[in-house]
Structures are given as C-alpha cells and as structure tokens.
Design a protein around this motif. Structure first.
Motif, PDB file in Angstrom:
ATOM      1  N   UNK A 240       0.822  -1.205   0.000  1.00 12.11           N
ATOM      2  CA  UNK A 240       0.000   0.000   0.000  1.00 12.11           C
ATOM      3  C   UNK A 240       0.858   1.258   0.000  1.00 12.11           C
ATOM      4  N   UNK A 241       1.967   1.213   0.730  1.00 17.81           N
ATOM      5  CA  UNK A 241       2.861   2.381   0.766  1.00 17.81           C
ATOM      6  C   UNK A 241       3.331   2.751  -0.641  1.00 17.81           C
ATOM      7  N   UNK A 242       3.614   1.726  -1.438  1.00 18.36           N
ATOM      8  CA  UNK A 242       4.076   1.966  -2.808  1.00 18.36           C
ATOM      9  C   UNK A 242       2.970   2.584  -3.656  1.00 18.36           C
ATOM     10  N   UNK A 243       1.764   1.999  -3.600  1.00 20.17           N
ATOM     11  CA  UNK A 243       0.690   2.511  -4.452  1.00 20.17           C
ATOM     12  C   UNK A 243       0.229   3.898  -3.985  1.00 20.17           C
ATOM     13  N   UNK A 244       0.280   4.166  -2.680  1.00 17.48           N
ATOM     14  CA  UNK A 244      -0.104   5.493  -2.199  1.00 17.48           C
ATOM     15  C   UNK A 244       0.952   6.530  -2.557  1.00 17.48           C
ATOM     16  N   UNK A 245       2.194   6.095  -2.707  1.00 20.55           N
ATOM     17  CA  UNK A 245       3.236   7.000  -3.178  1.00 20.55           C
ATOM     18  C   UNK A 245       2.952   7.420  -4.626  1.00 20.55           C
ATOM     19  N   UNK A 246       2.604   6.443  -5.463  1.00 17.94           N
ATOM     20  CA  UNK A 246       2.193   6.756  -6.837  1.00 17.94           C
ATOM     21  C   UNK A 246       0.939   7.631  -6.840  1.00 17.94           C
ATOM     22  N   UNK A 247      -0.001   7.284  -5.950  1.00 15.32           N
ATOM     23  CA  UNK A 247      -1.250   8.037  -5.865  1.00 15.32           C
ATOM     24  C   UNK A 247      -1.033   9.481  -5.475  1.00 15.32           C
ATOM     25  N   UNK A 248      -0.071   9.722  -4.589  1.00 16.88           N
ATOM     26  CA  UNK A 248       0.233  11.092  -4.164  1.00 16.88           C
ATOM     27  C   UNK A 248       0.713  11.931  -5.341  1.00 16.88           C
ATOM     28  N   UNK A 249       1.610  11.361  -6.130  1.00 15.50           N
ATOM     29  CA  UNK A 249       2.136  12.097  -7.278  1.00 15.50           C
ATOM     30  C   UNK A 249       1.053  12.279  -8.338  1.00 15.50           C
ATOM     31  N   UNK A 250       0.241  11.267  -8.546  1.00 15.33           N
ATOM     32  CA  UNK A 250      -0.845  11.369  -9.519  1.00 15.33           C
ATOM     33  C   UNK A 250      -1.817  12.466  -9.124  1.00 15.33           C
ATOM     34  N   UNK A 251      -2.153  12.518  -7.824  1.00 18.12           N
ATOM     35  CA  UNK A 251      -3.073  13.546  -7.332  1.00 18.12           C
ATOM     36  C   UNK A 251      -2.478  14.943  -7.521  1.00 18.12           C
ATOM     37  N   UNK A 252      -1.196  15.056  -7.253  1.00 16.49           N
ATOM     38  CA  UNK A 252      -0.514  16.335  -7.427  1.00 16.49           C
ATOM     39  C   UNK A 252      -0.625  16.810  -8.878  1.00 16.49           C
ATOM     40  N   UNK A 253      -0.430  15.876  -9.810  1.00 11.94           N
ATOM     41  CA  UNK A 253      -0.515  16.219 -11.230  1.00 11.94           C
ATOM     42  C   UNK A 253      -1.936  16.598 -11.645  1.00 11.94           C
ATOM     43  N   UNK A 254      -2.931  15.873 -11.099  1.00 13.73           N
ATOM     44  CA  UNK A 254      -4.330  16.181 -11.416  1.00 13.73           C
ATOM     45  C   UNK A 254      -4.696  17.586 -10.955  1.00 13.73           C
ATOM     46  N   UNK A 255      -4.243  17.948  -9.752  1.00 17.11           N
ATOM     47  CA  UNK A 255      -4.534  19.275  -9.213  1.00 17.11           C
ATOM     48  C   UNK A 255      -3.813  20.344 -10.020  1.00 17.11           C
ATOM     49  N   UNK A 257      -3.052  20.231 -13.098  1.00 17.12           N
ATOM     50  CA  UNK A 257      -3.733  20.356 -14.389  1.00 17.12           C
ATOM     51  C   UNK A 257      -4.997  21.198 -14.272  1.00 17.12           C
ATOM     52  N   UNK A 258      -5.713  21.026 -13.155  1.00 19.28           N
ATOM     53  CA  UNK A 258      -6.972  21.744 -12.957  1.00 19.28           C
ATOM     54  C   UNK A 258      -6.742  23.166 -12.468  1.00 19.28           C
ATOM     55  N   UNK A 259      -5.779  23.327 -11.560  1.00 19.36           N
ATOM     56  CA  UNK A 259      -5.504  24.639 -10.967  1.00 19.36           C
ATOM     57  C   UNK A 259      -4.073  25.055 -11.319  1.00 19.36           C
ATOM     58  N   UNK A 260      -3.906  25.663 -12.465  1.00 20.50           N
ATOM     59  CA  UNK A 260      -2.564  26.064 -12.928  1.00 20.50           C
ATOM     60  C   UNK A 260      -1.939  27.112 -12.013  1.00 20.50           C
ATOM     61  N   UNK A 261      -2.773  27.812 -11.240  1.00 24.94           N
ATOM     62  CA  UNK A 261      -2.283  28.864 -10.342  1.00 24.94           C
ATOM     63  C   UNK A 261      -2.126  28.371  -8.901  1.00 24.94           C
ATOM     64  N   UNK A 262      -1.961  27.063  -8.730  1.00 23.81           N
ATOM     65  CA  UNK A 262      -1.994  26.519  -7.362  1.00 23.81           C
ATOM     66  C   UNK A 262      -0.880  27.064  -6.467  1.00 23.81           C
ATOM     67  N   UNK A 263       0.195  27.592  -7.069  1.00 23.35           N
ATOM     68  CA  UNK A 263       1.285  28.148  -6.263  1.00 23.35           C
ATOM     69  C   UNK A 263       0.882  29.425  -5.533  1.00 23.35           C
ATOM     70  N   UNK A 264      -0.158  30.098  -6.014  1.00 22.36           N
ATOM     71  CA  UNK A 264      -0.607  31.318  -5.348  1.00 22.36           C
ATOM     72  C   UNK A 264      -1.838  31.077  -4.474  1.00 22.36           C
ATOM     73  N   UNK A 265      -2.227  29.815  -4.314  1.00 24.37           N
ATOM     74  CA  UNK A 265      -3.416  29.463  -3.537  1.00 24.37           C
ATOM     75  C   UNK A 265      -3.033  28.906  -2.164  1.00 24.37           C
ATOM     76  N   UNK A 266      -4.034  28.888  -1.281  1.00 25.00           N
ATOM     77  CA  UNK A 266      -3.963  28.055  -0.086  1.00 25.00           C
ATOM     78  C   UNK A 266      -4.663  26.743  -0.437  1.00 25.00           C
ATOM     79  N   UNK A 267      -3.924  25.649  -0.354  1.00 28.10           N
ATOM     80  CA  UNK A 267      -4.450  24.345  -0.742  1.00 28.10           C
ATOM     81  C   UNK A 267      -4.667  23.480   0.497  1.00 28.10           C
TER      82      UNK A 267
END
Length: 305
Positions: A240-255, A257-267
């Motif tokens: 599970x640790x391995x798949x959640x590691x992949x999941x973390x990076x995948x989620x980061x990429x999805x966000x 893609x959706x929020x290109x300005x995420x560096x200026x947001x509170x997430x």
C-alpha cells in the motif's frame, strides 16, 4: 433551548461520518459504509471495537465492521444516489448512534456534480417529514426520530468551511482537495470566498483507483480479494505504501492540471484517503481529515436552519 438536533451527515462510499453538538456536547460517529444480514446468535460483539446491530423496518442488519466480518451477504454503498435502500439503512444506523433528540434537521453532503435541484427534491421527498424507527439490538433500546427538515450541500465546500472555520479568504484564492473512496472533490473559491464553479469539479479518482492496482497484483499471484478486504487488511501495508506513493504524485498532477495557479493558492487536503497520501508541501493536510466534511456540514446546518 431548541428541541431539534442539527446533524451534519456525510455518507461516503468508504465511510459514513456524522457530527452534531447538543448543549455543547459533541456527538459523532464514523463507520464503514457497508451493511449485511444480521442475526442474534453466535456473534461475539466484544471482539469488535465498535459493533452496530440494528433492526430497521422489521429486518435485522449488521453495519460497518461487524457486517464486514459477520454478515453472509455484504452490501457496500456504491451509487451516487442518496435515496437508495442502502443509504436509508446506513442513515438509520447513524441516527440510532448519534440522535439524542426526537426531532432532527440534517445537512447531507453530496458530490459537486450532484449538487442540483433534482437531487435536493429527491432527498427532501424521501426524508423530510418522515419518522425513522430503529432498534438497537445490542441493548434492545428503541428510537423514533422525526426528520423535521433536510438540505444538501457540496461535500468539498463543507470540508473547506470547517478548515477555515467559516472565515473569509481576503488575500488569496483557496482550494480544497477531498479524496474519497471513488472520487475526488475539487472545491475552488476566489478571493472573498466566492465559489468558482468553472474551477470546481468531481474527478473519478480515489482510494479504489489506487487499491485496484494492488488488487490486480494480488490476482496475478492467484489471490482474490475485494477492495474492501484489501482496504481493511494490515497484511498488505508495504504494498500500500508503494501505491499510495504513486497516488500522491498522480493527485498532485491532477490538481496542477486543474488549478494552474496553485502556487498562489492556499491548498487544503481532506478525506479519509488523504491520511495515506503526501502530495507535497503545497498542501495543508487537515488533522481531522476524515471528519472534516461532517463537521463542515454541521456548521452549514447551523447557518441554513
């Protein structure tokens, strides 16, 4: 003093969470969104940390972990609809656990895509003005709970309300990523706490997506396990640790893609699955991530009712 109890109710595909406060005393419950056939013989309730055994509409049910371990037929909440028989049974179990007054008003969480007048009408037609009669089979107590009113609210927004304690974001946009069992809710608010519909979404990505990879790996080893079994088991923690590691990076990429300005947001990051994820320092992980939506729905109930 009001004789009506306000309840925030989050009935997810993985877990049901309910939160209320009565005379400043917290009442909350969380259990897996599963139920099955119940019986009164040969069950060692003490073997389980939390046993829920109810009788509802003349039928006995095990709910949560007890159902998962003891029921012959197990049913999981897997539909979007909030008016299925499964949801009715889970709601009855939650009200039996959390209701201390005879009358309640409920704010029910729904995914972003289901926050519609059609959903509201369905929910109110099924539950508003109805009485839920439920028996606790463990202590033979009975409750009759009248649903005086019920409303719906977006799950992700409710969690964000809780995260910000209903304050207004004057400096920068804020977003909340709420990772559930099957879907992830993205809630975006411009400065001034103005909801941005265009940048908010429900994404078909969640705990089940990640666990499916593990399920396929086990199947290749001739080990057949349901997603519920894998989720509950400690036997596969290293995998599970391995798949959640992949999941973390995948989620980061999805966000990203959706929020290109995420560096200026509170997430903010919430949802039970978020406890296993670490998508980066950009995200503020809520300490009560799994109960955040229910607590937020309770805050909304206080405003709405």
């Amino acid at each position: 003093m009001s004789d009506t109890q306000l309840i925030g109710l989050d009935i997810g595909r993985g877990y049901l969470k309910a939160y209320s406060e009565v005379n400043k005393i917290v009442k909350e419950v969380m259990f897996k969104s599963v139920y099955g056939d119940g019986r009164q013989d040969k069950v060692e309730y003490d073997n389980y940390e939390s046993s829920i055994h109810i009788s509802f509409e003349g039928i006995d049910y095990f709910v949560g972990t007890l159902a998962e371990k003891e029921s012959y037929t197990l049913i999981r909440n897997s539909k979007d609809s909030k008016v299925t028989q499964t949801v009715k049974i889970l709601m009855a179990a939650a009200l039996e656990q959390i209701a201390v007054k005879d009358k309640v008003k409920i704010c029910l969480g729904v995914p972003y895509k289901n926050y519609t007048q059609k959903t509201l009408k369905e929910v109110q037609e099924v539950y508003r003005g109805k009485t839920i009669k439920v028996k606790n089979r463990l202590n033979n107590s009975n409750k009759s709970i009248f649903i005086e009113d019920i409303d719906i609210f977006r799950e992700g927004d409710a969690a964000l309300f809780h995260a910000l304690n209903c304050s207004v974001n004057e400096i920068k946009p804020v977003g909340l990523v709420n990772v559930g069992f099957r879907t992830t809710e993205l809630s975006y608010f411009d400065k001034g706490f103005n909801f941005n519909d265009k940048l908010s979404d429900t994404i078909e990505y969640g705990n089940s997506t990640m666990l499916k990879t593990l399920q396929d790996n086990l199947l290749s080893q001739n080990i057949t396990k349901s997603l519920i079994e894998i989720d509950s088991s400690d036997d596969y923690d290293d995998m599970k640790k391995v798949i959640y590691s992949f999941g973390s990076e995948s989620l980061n990429q999805l966000v990203e893609e959706k929020w290109a300005n995420k560096d200026e947001m509170d997430l903010y990051l919430a949802g039970g699955t978020s406890l296993h994820l670490n998508p980066g320092d950009d995200f503020i992980k809520l300490p009560d991530a799994q109960m955040a939506t229910a607590k937020g729905l309770f805050k909304v109930a206080k405003m709405k009712f």
